[in-house]
Design an enzyme around this catalytic site. Structure first.
Site, PDB file in Angstrom:
ATOM      1  N   ASN A   7       0.846  -1.195   0.000  1.00 24.31           N
ATOM      2  CA  ASN A   7       0.000   0.000   0.000  1.00 24.31           C
ATOM      3  C   ASN A   7       0.880   1.243   0.000  1.00 24.31           C
ATOM      4  O   ASN A   7       1.949   1.262   0.612  1.00 24.31           O
ATOM      5  CB  ASN A   7      -1.002   0.009   1.164  1.00 24.31           C
ATOM      6  CG  ASN A   7      -0.408  -0.259   2.527  1.00 24.31           C
ATOM      7  OD1 ASN A   7       0.563  -0.999   2.662  1.00 24.31           O
ATOM      8  ND2 ASN A   7      -0.976   0.330   3.558  1.00 24.31           N
ATOM      9  N   ILE A   8       0.427   2.253  -0.713  1.00 21.93           N
ATOM     10  CA  ILE A   8       1.173   3.508  -0.853  1.00 21.93           C
ATOM     11  C   ILE A   8       0.242   4.631  -0.420  1.00 21.93           C
ATOM     12  O   ILE A   8      -0.691   4.988  -1.149  1.00 21.93           O
ATOM     13  CB  ILE A   8       1.648   3.715  -2.308  1.00 21.93           C
ATOM     14  CG1 ILE A   8       2.470   2.514  -2.790  1.00 21.93           C
ATOM     15  CG2 ILE A   8       2.461   5.007  -2.415  1.00 21.93           C
ATOM     16  CD1 ILE A   8       2.776   2.527  -4.284  1.00 21.93           C
ATOM     17  N   GLU A   9       0.475   5.158   0.784  1.00 21.67           N
ATOM     18  CA  GLU A   9      -0.441   6.153   1.340  1.00 21.67           C
ATOM     19  C   GLU A   9      -0.056   7.567   0.905  1.00 21.67           C
ATOM     20  O   GLU A   9       1.011   7.793   0.317  1.00 21.67           O
ATOM     21  CB  GLU A   9      -0.451   6.032   2.878  1.00 21.67           C
ATOM     22  CG  GLU A   9      -0.991   4.678   3.313  1.00 21.67           C
ATOM     23  CD  GLU A   9      -1.176   4.530   4.803  1.00 21.67           C
ATOM     24  OE1 GLU A   9      -0.671   5.377   5.574  1.00 21.67           O
ATOM     25  OE2 GLU A   9      -1.841   3.542   5.192  1.00 21.67           O
ATOM     26  N   CYS A  29      -4.043   0.929  -2.497  1.00 17.91           N
ATOM     27  CA  CYS A  29      -3.922  -0.313  -1.730  1.00 17.91           C
ATOM     28  C   CYS A  29      -2.887  -1.245  -2.372  1.00 17.91           C
ATOM     29  O   CYS A  29      -2.582  -1.132  -3.566  1.00 17.91           O
ATOM     30  CB  CYS A  29      -5.251  -1.048  -1.683  1.00 17.91           C
ATOM     31  SG  CYS A  29      -6.531  -0.237  -0.720  1.00 17.91           S
ATOM     32  N   GLU A  47      -3.149  -4.338  -3.231  1.00 18.73           N
ATOM     33  CA  GLU A  47      -3.707  -5.140  -4.325  1.00 18.73           C
ATOM     34  C   GLU A  47      -3.646  -4.376  -5.638  1.00 18.73           C
ATOM     35  O   GLU A  47      -3.260  -4.900  -6.680  1.00 18.73           O
ATOM     36  CB  GLU A  47      -5.176  -5.497  -4.035  1.00 18.73           C
ATOM     37  CG  GLU A  47      -5.388  -6.352  -2.796  1.00 18.73           C
ATOM     38  CD  GLU A  47      -5.597  -5.550  -1.536  1.00 18.73           C
ATOM     39  OE1 GLU A  47      -4.915  -4.510  -1.348  1.00 18.73           O
ATOM     40  OE2 GLU A  47      -6.428  -5.964  -0.707  1.00 18.73           O
ATOM     41  N   CYS A  99     -10.642  -4.049  -0.099  1.00 23.67           N
ATOM     42  CA  CYS A  99     -11.700  -3.037  -0.094  1.00 23.67           C
ATOM     43  C   CYS A  99     -12.517  -3.136  -1.389  1.00 23.67           C
ATOM     44  O   CYS A  99     -12.145  -3.848  -2.337  1.00 23.67           O
ATOM     45  CB  CYS A  99     -11.105  -1.637   0.062  1.00 23.67           C
ATOM     46  SG  CYS A  99     -10.321  -0.991  -1.431  1.00 23.67           S
ATOM     47  N   CYS A 101     -10.675  -2.218  -4.682  1.00 28.10           N
ATOM     48  CA  CYS A 101      -9.753  -3.279  -5.130  1.00 28.10           C
ATOM     49  C   CYS A 101     -10.527  -4.456  -5.712  1.00 28.10           C
ATOM     50  O   CYS A 101     -10.116  -5.042  -6.714  1.00 28.10           O
ATOM     51  CB  CYS A 101      -8.868  -3.735  -3.982  1.00 28.10           C
ATOM     52  SG  CYS A 101      -7.613  -2.512  -3.571  1.00 28.10           S
TER      53      CYS A 101
HETATM   54  N1  THU Z   1      -5.198  -1.452   2.609  1.00 28.10           N
HETATM   55  C1  THU Z   1      -4.682  -2.217   1.600  1.00 28.10           C
HETATM   56  O1  THU Z   1      -3.622  -1.896   1.038  1.00 28.10           O
HETATM   57  N2  THU Z   1      -5.349  -3.340   1.238  1.00 28.10           N
HETATM   58  C2  THU Z   1      -6.451  -3.825   1.876  1.00 28.10           C
HETATM   59  O2  THU Z   1      -6.960  -4.885   1.509  1.00 28.10           O
HETATM   60  C3  THU Z   1      -7.040  -3.082   2.991  1.00 28.10           C
HETATM   61  C4  THU Z   1      -6.455  -1.751   3.265  1.00 28.10           C
HETATM   62  C5  THU Z   1      -4.437  -0.274   3.072  1.00 28.10           C
HETATM   63  C6  THU Z   1      -5.029   1.071   2.780  1.00 28.10           C
HETATM   64  C7  THU Z   1      -4.371   1.919   3.848  1.00 28.10           C
HETATM   65  O3  THU Z   1      -3.092   2.301   3.406  1.00 28.10           O
HETATM   66  C8  THU Z   1      -4.197   0.974   5.025  1.00 28.10           C
HETATM   67  O4  THU Z   1      -4.280  -0.344   4.478  1.00 28.10           O
HETATM   68  C9  THU Z   1      -5.193   1.126   6.126  1.00 28.10           C
HETATM   69  O5  THU Z   1      -6.482   1.035   5.690  1.00 28.10           O
END
Ligand code: THU
Length: 121
Positions: free
Chosen positions: A41-43, A52, A54, A90, A93
């Site tokens: 995941n890249i926020e 996310c 995925e 989510c 995704c």
């Molecule tokens: N996130 C994912 O990368 N994949 C998921 O299936 C659920 C959530 C990430 C998004 C965010 O960066 C962090 O997890 C918290 O929600």
């Protein structure tokens, strides 16, 4: 191949950029020709711009010309810790996965090397 994919998802967590949630997710996407694309995941400070794990894996693959996939493994948990629970993808995704997969596409939700759920979309 399943074990390798699960291990790759657990390892991909280390590539997450998650300074806001401190929740690291790793994904490992298996292509029809048996290659694995990893993603974390890249926020972003603007949270809606977050990608996310995925989607990172899917977009890496699709942007390099790959569109046929067999399975994805997903592992998520608090930074610096092994996953405490199963991390479900989510809605956005799931929609992206739906676009590029067939009904036999397998989704592994991974807690550890030996604890995982084997699902479909
Ligand atoms: N996130 C994912 O990368 N994949 C998921 O299936 C659920 C959530 C990430 C998004 C965010 O960066 C962090 O997890 C918290 O929600």
């Amino acid at each position: 191949m399943k074990d390798k994919l699960i291990q790759a998802a657990l390892e991909a967590r280390s590539m997450a950029y998650a300074p806001y949630s401190h929740f690291q997710v790793g994904a490992a996407l298996l292509t029809a020709d048996h290659r694995i694309y990893q993603g974390g995941n890249i926020e972003n400070a603007s949270y809606g711009a977050t990608n996310c794990a995925e989607r990172t894996a899917f977009f890496k693959a699709v942007s390099e010309g790959t569109r046929e996939f067999k399975a994805i493994a997903i592992a998520g948990g608090r930074e610096g810790m092994e996953p405490e629970d199963y991390c479900d993808p989510c809605g956005i995704c799931r929609q992206v996965m739906q676009e590029f997969t067939r009904p036999d596409f397998t989704v592994y939700i991974v807690k550890s090397k030996t604890e995982y759920q084997e699902l479909t979309l």
